[in-house]
Design a protein around this motif. Structure first.
Motif, PDB file in Angstrom:
ATOM      1  N   THR A 130      -6.247   2.552   8.926  1.00  0.00           N
ATOM      2  CA  THR A 130      -6.542   1.895   8.717  1.00  0.00           C
ATOM      3  C   THR A 130      -7.659   1.215   8.495  1.00  0.00           C
ATOM      4  OG1 THR A 130      -6.988   1.765  11.216  1.00  0.00           O
ATOM      5  CG2 THR A 130      -5.218   0.917  11.086  1.00  0.00           C
ATOM      6  N   GLN A 135       0.451  -9.348   9.052  1.00  0.00           N
ATOM      7  CA  GLN A 135       0.437  -7.851   9.851  1.00  0.00           C
ATOM      8  C   GLN A 135       1.529  -7.237   9.785  1.00  0.00           C
ATOM      9  OE1 GLN A 135      -4.446  -8.273  11.300  1.00  0.00           O
ATOM     10  NE2 GLN A 135      -2.676  -6.983  12.484  1.00  0.00           N
ATOM     11  N   ILE A 153       3.826  -5.139   7.085  1.00  0.00           N
ATOM     12  CA  ILE A 153       3.810  -3.109   7.191  1.00  0.00           C
ATOM     13  C   ILE A 153       5.159  -2.878   8.035  1.00  0.00           C
ATOM     14  CG2 ILE A 153       1.383  -3.199   7.193  1.00  0.00           C
ATOM     15  CD1 ILE A 153       1.094  -1.083   9.624  1.00  0.00           C
ATOM     16  N   SER A 187      -6.587  -1.187  -0.443  1.00  0.00           N
ATOM     17  CA  SER A 187      -7.016  -2.828  -0.792  1.00  0.00           C
ATOM     18  C   SER A 187      -7.791  -3.253  -0.574  1.00  0.00           C
ATOM     19  CB  SER A 187      -6.113  -3.120   1.358  1.00  0.00           C
ATOM     20  OG  SER A 187      -6.243  -4.247   1.652  1.00  0.00           O
ATOM     21  N   PHE A 199      -6.914  -2.855   6.861  1.00  0.00           N
ATOM     22  CA  PHE A 199      -5.355  -3.799   6.823  1.00  0.00           C
ATOM     23  C   PHE A 199      -6.113  -5.381   7.465  1.00  0.00           C
ATOM     24  CE2 PHE A 199      -5.710  -4.705  11.542  1.00  0.00           C
ATOM     25  CZ  PHE A 199      -6.060  -3.391  12.154  1.00  0.00           C
ATOM     26  N   CYS A 234      -2.816   1.989   5.033  1.00  0.00           N
ATOM     27  CA  CYS A 234      -3.436   0.368   4.420  1.00  0.00           C
ATOM     28  C   CYS A 234      -4.845  -0.020   4.485  1.00  0.00           C
ATOM     29  CB  CYS A 234      -3.574  -0.340   6.011  1.00  0.00           C
ATOM     30  SG  CYS A 234      -2.203   0.069   6.514  1.00  0.00           S
ATOM     31  N   THR A 238       0.934  -1.322   0.024  1.00  0.00           N
ATOM     32  CA  THR A 238       0.358   0.331   0.107  1.00  0.00           C
ATOM     33  C   THR A 238       1.129   1.084  -0.512  1.00  0.00           C
ATOM     34  OG1 THR A 238      -0.080  -0.315   2.318  1.00  0.00           O
ATOM     35  CG2 THR A 238      -1.821  -1.219   1.107  1.00  0.00           C
ATOM     36  N   LYS A 246       0.608   5.720   6.081  1.00  0.00           N
ATOM     37  CA  LYS A 246       0.322   4.480   5.215  1.00  0.00           C
ATOM     38  C   LYS A 246      -0.198   4.006   5.199  1.00  0.00           C
ATOM     39  CE  LYS A 246       2.246   0.300   4.211  1.00  0.00           C
ATOM     40  NZ  LYS A 246       3.057  -0.020   3.164  1.00  0.00           N
TER      41      LYS A 246
END
Ligand SMILES: Cc1ncc(COP(=O)(O)O)c(C=O)c1O
Ligand SMILES: [Zn+2]
Length: 447
Positions: free
Chosen positions: A395, A234, A237, A120, A125, A117, A95, A115
């Motif tokens: 997230t 996870q 990341i 996606s 995330f 996430c 990502t 970031k």
């Protein structure tokens, strides 16, 4: 090439119990503690840090199965022994880590990054962990295990990710959701992917108790984050973010937390890079909680000396409305190890922080709003300095929370003042009047 790297489940309490990754086991059979995936670090150390970096860099962005995935391009560090044929991946991860140039400059920062996430497959995330869990279930089924379905309790995003990945792999799914406590988009995801959706008159913690009962006989596999396979996915990341900075470690990372799996995963990724020498510096990890569901914040105030679950109140950050987080011990370990801080944000703060960031082109979910509000608070109190390279983990995708967005701009959210409200102008189709309004709005909104 990687068949002799190995990993197994290990009890986090240190009682010595270990189990093969193909065994259906979620907690230690001897002492009841959570498990974690433990890698043969000596074997991994046979490759130098430079070799690992080069290997991971060479796979990034390729199409070679399964390395197009941001999780599986680090396969030896995730589940080394799995057969590539059994991997169930929709090429998750990778990502974007974007420079929040305008939002940062509003806060006096020029090194603020987000970031993303939520960009996606299922919009959060959770895809990172689910590809690992579902791949392992797929492999177990191929080896003859009697697993007829996978199941989870969820505040929304977990059920969406589980159902998508399990359906992609052809595995039946059962999800338990707290009635009226998740967004419409989150509810419609498992419905669309064909899960058995069970909506219970309780909260997340109540759903969790039911799924644990239902999965006791092992023919239905438990997919919640107490299952440490998800943490393995996870944790990538951490590695991916450092890789995106050409292996430079950021100063500070802020992440919203509910069940506390994700902060544990973040710590685990950094721990592994430190142990294998890929990085030398530790980032500081900051956990952001909603004030209405803040058990770890309360424990932090007591120096983590004790921990009491809370009954969470309704919060706009619905995915983190959790009062009895399953991964609390792992989270505390990560926070202690990485100079951690826990801070909380109220409803008005999280909604305004998300809306302010949206003004700079973002579209933040309420949980990202919690993290951004915590960033603002810690800058104000001087606990984060403006020149630190800071990453906020976003997230989920804001589009999953359109009720939150609409409510904000309509001014209907409870306890929220909507300082950055922006309403459509409803008017007759008269060009002269339209031009007047545009001039007025340009002055008002852009100065
Ligand atoms: C969008 C979103 N943000 C944050 C979290 C918190 O992650 P964790 O429960 O691992 O702390 C969740 C899930 O619970 C989530 O769905
Ligand atoms: Zn144990």
């Amino acid at each position: 090439m990687n068949s002799n790297f190995s990993a197994s489940f290990r009890c986090i309490a240190g009682c010595g119990e270990t189990y093969p990754l193909h065994e259906i086991v979620y907690t230690c059979r001897k002492c009841g503690s959570l498990l974690e995936v433990s890698h043969d670090m000596d074997r991994l150390r046979e490759k130098s840090a430079i070799q690992w970096r080069e290997l991971f860099d060479s796979r990034m962005g390729t199409n070679r199965w399964p390395y197009g995935s941001g999780v599986w391009n680090k396969k030896e560090w995730v589940i080394p022994g799995i057969d590539d044929e059994n991997i169930t991946s929709m090429l998750e991860g990778n990502t974007n880590l974007l420079w929040a140039k305008r939002f940062g400059s509003m806060l006096g920062m020029d090194d603020l990054w987000i970031k993303m996430c939520g960009n996606s497959h299922t919009g959060s995330f959770k895809d990172l962990g689910m590809t690992v869990l579902v791949s392992m279930v797929n492999e177990m089924i191929h080896r003859g295990a009697n697993i007829k379905a996978v199941a989870c309790a969820s505040t929304g995003d977990t059920s969406a990710a589980l159902t998508a990945y399990a359906s992609y792999g052809g595995i039946p799914t059962i999800v338990f959701l707290p009635r009226n406590k998740i967004s419409t988009a989150q509810l419609v995801q498992p419905m669309s992917n064909g899960a058995i959706v069970i909506s219970l008159d309780t909260d997340f913690d109540g759903c969790m108790r039911i799924v644990q009962e239902v999965t006791k006989d092992n023919t239905i596999y438990l997919a919640n984050s107490m299952n440490s396979l998800r943490i393995e996915g996870q944790k990538t990341i951490s590695i991916e973010m450092v890789q995106q900075f050409n292996w430079d470690v950021p100063d500070t990372i802020i992440i919203p937390g509910g069940n506390l799996g994700n902060i544990s995963a973040l710590g685990s990724g950094f721990r592994m890079m430190l142990e294998l020498g890929l990085i030398k510096k530790k980032p500081r990890l900051i956990l952001a909680q909603a004030e209405k569901a803040n058990p770890l914040y309360l424990s932090y105030l007591k120096g983590f000396k004790s921990f009491e679950p809370v009954i969470p109140e309704k919060t706009l950050a619905s995915a983190i409305q959790i009062g009895d987080p399953v991964s609390v011990e792992k989270a505390v370990r990560a926070l202690k190890e990485f100079d951690g801080i826990v801070e909380q944000a109220g409803e008005d703060e999280l909604a305004d922080a998300a809306a302010l960031a949206d003004r700079t082109g973002l579209f933040c979910c309420p949980h990202t709003g919690v993290a951004l509000a915590v960033l603002i608070k810690l800058l104000d109190s001087g606990k984060i300095s403006k020149d630190e390279r800071t990453i906020v983990i976003s997230t989920a995708h804001g589009l999953k929370f359109s009720e939150f967005k609409i409510g904000y701009h309509e001014g209907t959210l409870k306890d929220v003042k909507s300082r950055h409200m922006n309403r459509p102008v409803e008017m007759e189709p008269d060009a002269g009047k339209v031009k007047k309004i545009i001039d007025q709005k340009l002055k008002e909104q852009y100065g």
